[in-house]
Design an enzyme around this catalytic site. Structure first.
Site: not given
Ligand code: PXP
Length: 236
Positions: A7, A10, A43, A45, A49-50, A70, A101, A151, A191
């Protein structure tokens, strides 16, 4: 041995700290693939935000392994997924205020909505993965939606305060894997997995893929920092 999905959200979080172009998530995805990642996870969102829509479109064109999106079940995002068509989508719960999450998707409690979303995505040729807590009720409901994969949320295992708790949550995950496989689901997990706690989950029989983000990006900063400083020192 499970596959590894990385993922890269970040990387985009870091970019958004300056709202510029660096670091570029697409280049990070390429580096992950070169190093052996089996899939790239992002992801999109609702608050962007990213990861941005632009990242998703370029990743769809450039990722050579598998792009796993995601996403929440919000109509806007489902529409984007059906248009971009990543190979896989992972349905997750999404709250504006959360840092990441926080729990699994309540498939049993939102059955009609989740089932309709699964059908829409599958009709667009997208494999659907449901991110759920390792509970029988959620696994059974997931199977009934027609999703091909689940998952299992490993957050409680990863956040265990002591060995006793860790053992207990690991057993929970093992039982969930067994049950899900018995009813014909492909099982992934993720996660909070890091360089200390991943081995025990990777050793569980029947897990197809582990999806890991934060710990890998943290590690990348630490193993890359020395070289980055040396390069700047030489340049000065
Ligand atoms: N799997 C899912 C469904 C997630 O939502 C996340 C977090 O974005 C991860 C895996 C990766 O979690 P972490 O960043 O803690 O490794």
């Amino acid at each position: 041995m499970p596959k590894l999905g990385v993922n890269i959200d970040h990387v985009a979080t870091l970019r958004e700290a300056r709202k510029g172009f660096d670091p570029e998530p697409v280049l990070a995805a390429l580096a992950c693939e070169v190093a052996g990642a089996d899939s790239i996870v992002v992801h999109l969102r609702e608050d962007r935000r990213h990861i941005k829509d632009r990242d998703l479109c370029i990743l769809k064109e450039t990722v050579k392994t598998k792009l796993n999106l995601e996403m929440s079940i919000a109509q806007e995002i489902v529409g984007i997924a059906c248009e971009v068509k990543p190979q896989q989508s992972t349905l997750v719960p999404e709250k504006r205020q959360e840092l990441t999450t926080e729990g699994g998707l309540d498939v049993a409690g939102n059955f009609k909505q989740v089932k309709a979303t699964v059908e829409k995505l599958k009709n667009s040729g997208i494999t659907v993965n449901l991110f759920i807590d390792p509970q029988k009720e959620q696994i059974d409901a997931s199977k009934k939606t027609g999703a091909q994969m689940i998952e299992l949320h490993t957050g409680r295992y990863a956040g265990a305060k002591n060995k006793l708790q860790e053992d207990k949550y690991l057993q929970e995950i093992k039982a969930a894997v067994r049950h899900a496989r018995q009813i014909g689901l492909i099982v992934n997990a993720g996660h909070g997995l890091n360089y200390n706690n991943t081995k025990r989950v990777a050793a569980i029989d029947g897990i197809e893929e582990l999806n890991i983000g934060y710990s890998i990006i943290c590690r990348a900063v630490m193993v890359g920092l020395e070289r980055a400083v040396r390069e700047m020192r030489a340049l000065i």
